[in-house]
Design a protein around this motif. Structure first.
Motif, PDB file in Angstrom:
ATOM      1  N   GLY A 132      65.600 102.300  62.997  1.00 17.76           N
ATOM      2  CA  GLY A 132      64.621 103.373  63.017  1.00 17.76           C
ATOM      3  C   GLY A 132      64.140 103.685  64.416  1.00 17.76           C
ATOM      4  O   GLY A 132      64.010 104.849  64.800  1.00 17.76           O
ATOM      5  N   ALA A 133      63.874 102.656  65.215  1.00 20.25           N
ATOM      6  CA  ALA A 133      63.386 102.876  66.582  1.00 20.25           C
ATOM      7  C   ALA A 133      64.431 103.582  67.433  1.00 20.25           C
ATOM      8  O   ALA A 133      64.118 104.521  68.169  1.00 20.25           O
ATOM      9  CB  ALA A 133      62.985 101.547  67.219  1.00 20.25           C
ATOM     10  N   ALA A 134      65.678 103.151  67.327  1.00 22.09           N
ATOM     11  CA  ALA A 134      66.729 103.759  68.147  1.00 22.09           C
ATOM     12  C   ALA A 134      66.952 105.218  67.782  1.00 22.09           C
ATOM     13  O   ALA A 134      67.225 106.041  68.659  1.00 22.09           O
ATOM     14  CB  ALA A 134      68.029 102.983  67.990  1.00 22.09           C
ATOM     15  N   LEU A 135      66.817 105.535  66.509  1.00 21.27           N
ATOM     16  CA  LEU A 135      67.107 106.896  66.063  1.00 21.27           C
ATOM     17  C   LEU A 135      65.905 107.836  66.132  1.00 21.27           C
ATOM     18  O   LEU A 135      66.058 109.041  65.990  1.00 21.27           O
ATOM     19  CB  LEU A 135      67.679 106.861  64.646  1.00 21.27           C
ATOM     20  N   SER A 136      64.703 107.280  66.364  1.00 23.20           N
ATOM     21  CA  SER A 136      63.538 108.172  66.380  1.00 23.20           C
ATOM     22  C   SER A 136      62.595 107.967  67.563  1.00 23.20           C
ATOM     23  O   SER A 136      61.888 108.889  67.937  1.00 23.20           O
ATOM     24  CB  SER A 136      62.756 108.039  65.070  1.00 23.20           C
ATOM     25  N   LEU A 137      62.530 106.783  68.152  1.00 24.24           N
ATOM     26  CA  LEU A 137      61.568 106.504  69.214  1.00 24.24           C
ATOM     27  C   LEU A 137      62.194 106.336  70.593  1.00 24.24           C
ATOM     28  O   LEU A 137      61.638 106.797  71.585  1.00 24.24           O
ATOM     29  CB  LEU A 137      60.784 105.228  68.889  1.00 24.24           C
ATOM     30  N   ASN A 138      63.319 105.654  70.649  1.00 20.11           N
ATOM     31  CA  ASN A 138      63.935 105.326  71.930  1.00 20.11           C
ATOM     32  C   ASN A 138      64.566 106.547  72.586  1.00 20.11           C
ATOM     33  O   ASN A 138      64.859 107.539  71.927  1.00 20.11           O
ATOM     34  CB  ASN A 138      65.030 104.275  71.743  1.00 20.11           C
ATOM     35  N   MET A 139      64.817 106.431  73.884  1.00 17.42           N
ATOM     36  CA  MET A 139      65.597 107.419  74.607  1.00 17.42           C
ATOM     37  C   MET A 139      67.048 106.947  74.549  1.00 17.42           C
ATOM     38  O   MET A 139      67.394 105.907  75.119  1.00 17.42           O
ATOM     39  CB  MET A 139      65.115 107.501  76.057  1.00 17.42           C
ATOM     40  N   GLU A 140      67.876 107.675  73.817  1.00 16.81           N
ATOM     41  CA  GLU A 140      69.270 107.302  73.590  1.00 16.81           C
ATOM     42  C   GLU A 140      70.149 108.522  73.826  1.00 16.81           C
ATOM     43  O   GLU A 140      69.708 109.659  73.647  1.00 16.81           O
ATOM     44  CB  GLU A 140      69.479 106.812  72.143  1.00 16.81           C
ATOM     45  N   LEU A 141      71.391 108.291  74.199  1.00 19.88           N
ATOM     46  CA  LEU A 141      72.322 109.374  74.483  1.00 19.88           C
ATOM     47  C   LEU A 141      73.671 109.069  73.852  1.00 19.88           C
ATOM     48  O   LEU A 141      74.107 107.910  73.833  1.00 19.88           O
ATOM     49  CB  LEU A 141      72.494 109.537  75.999  1.00 19.88           C
ATOM     50  N   GLY A 142      74.315 110.098  73.331  1.00 21.17           N
ATOM     51  CA  GLY A 142      75.626 109.922  72.741  1.00 21.17           C
ATOM     52  C   GLY A 142      76.473 111.172  72.882  1.00 21.17           C
ATOM     53  O   GLY A 142      76.002 112.213  73.340  1.00 21.17           O
ATOM     54  N   VAL A 143      77.724 111.051  72.452  1.00 15.22           N
ATOM     55  CA  VAL A 143      78.661 112.164  72.452  1.00 15.22           C
ATOM     56  C   VAL A 143      79.329 112.220  71.092  1.00 15.22           C
ATOM     57  O   VAL A 143      79.838 111.210  70.594  1.00 15.22           O
ATOM     58  CB  VAL A 143      79.735 112.005  73.557  1.00 15.22           C
ATOM     59  N   LEU A 144      79.328 113.404  70.493  1.00 14.70           N
ATOM     60  CA  LEU A 144      80.006 113.660  69.231  1.00 14.70           C
ATOM     61  C   LEU A 144      81.334 114.333  69.558  1.00 14.70           C
ATOM     62  O   LEU A 144      81.364 115.348  70.249  1.00 14.70           O
ATOM     63  CB  LEU A 144      79.150 114.561  68.342  1.00 14.70           C
ATOM     64  N   VAL A 145      82.426 113.727  69.069  1.00 17.00           N
ATOM     65  CA  VAL A 145      83.776 114.218  69.329  1.00 17.00           C
ATOM     66  C   VAL A 145      84.379 114.642  67.998  1.00 17.00           C
ATOM     67  O   VAL A 145      84.512 113.820  67.090  1.00 17.00           O
ATOM     68  CB  VAL A 145      84.658 113.120  69.965  1.00 17.00           C
ATOM     69  N   GLU A 146      84.736 115.900  67.889  1.00 11.33           N
ATOM     70  CA  GLU A 146      85.385 116.397  66.679  1.00 11.33           C
ATOM     71  C   GLU A 146      86.801 116.814  67.037  1.00 11.33           C
ATOM     72  O   GLU A 146      86.998 117.659  67.899  1.00 11.33           O
ATOM     73  CB  GLU A 146      84.613 117.575  66.100  1.00 11.33           C
ATOM     74  N   GLY A 147      87.783 116.200  66.367  1.00 11.24           N
ATOM     75  CA  GLY A 147      89.184 116.515  66.618  1.00 11.24           C
ATOM     76  C   GLY A 147      89.724 115.775  67.820  1.00 11.24           C
ATOM     77  O   GLY A 147      89.060 114.930  68.421  1.00 11.24           O
ATOM     78  N   GLY A 148      90.966 116.076  68.148  1.00 14.80           N
ATOM     79  CA  GLY A 148      91.617 115.429  69.278  1.00 14.80           C
ATOM     80  C   GLY A 148      92.042 114.004  68.957  1.00 14.80           C
ATOM     81  O   GLY A 148      92.008 113.556  67.816  1.00 14.80           O
TER      82      GLY A 148
END
Length: 171
Positions: A132-148
């Motif tokens: 819950g903290a990672a998905l709503s409170l923390n500062m987090e960064l990601g990349v969504l890759v579709e295809g390839g």
């Protein structure tokens, strides 16, 4: 191939929220979902999405750190965090202590990767644990890759770790 940033934290707008991207990955799966995380707990919306996937007959594989294998860095086992219904549907894997490298000072390797792969066609790589903290409170960064090639490449890498015994199924 399509790439999109995913973000959790202050000043939304950098991209899609990580929890929204993760739910897209799970809800879009038709055959299989692979989840890899250090920690997984207290995210009811995620549990519900995974249960919906199970009702669609989507195969679920979870690779996570565990209390025993982490030498106490994590509290509780991933099966407990998933809950009995979801744990019964998922293949759960851990990285055993005896398979981990150790540094000169004796520190051991940690399962710290975080990603989700759906049907080997969609990949979310993120700094966020499944908490819950990672998905709503923390500062987090990601990349969504579709295809390839990247989603399939990531899934095949974890397949190889499971097949070679580096990752071991529990429960």
């Amino acid at each position: 191939q399509r790439l999109e940033l995913a973000w959790s934290g202050p000043l939304p707008g950098l991209g899609r929220r990580i929890d929204q991207a993760l739910l897209q990955v799970i809800d879009g799966a038709r055959e299989e979902i692979l989840l890899v995380t250090f920690a997984a707990y207290r995210v009811p919306v995620l549990r519900e999405a995974l249960l919906r996937a199970g009702r669609r007959k989507v195969r679920l594989c979870v690779i996570a750190e565990s209390e025993r294998e982490s030498d106490g860095r994590i509290r509780g086992e991933v099966q407990e965090s998933l809950g009995p219904e979801l744990a019964a549907q998922a293949a759960v894997y851990v990285w055993p202590l005896e398979a981990r490298p150790r540094g000169a000072e004796g520190a051991m390797g940690v399962l710290h990767a975080k990603c989700a792969v759906a049907d080997r066609r969609v990949l979310l790589v993120s700094s966020a644990n499944l908490t819950g903290a990672a998905l709503s409170l923390n500062m987090e960064l990601g990349v969504l890759v579709e295809g390839g090639e990247l989603p399939g490449q990531a899934a095949r890498h974890f397949d190889a770790l499971m097949a070679s015994g580096v990752l071991v199924q529990v429960g």
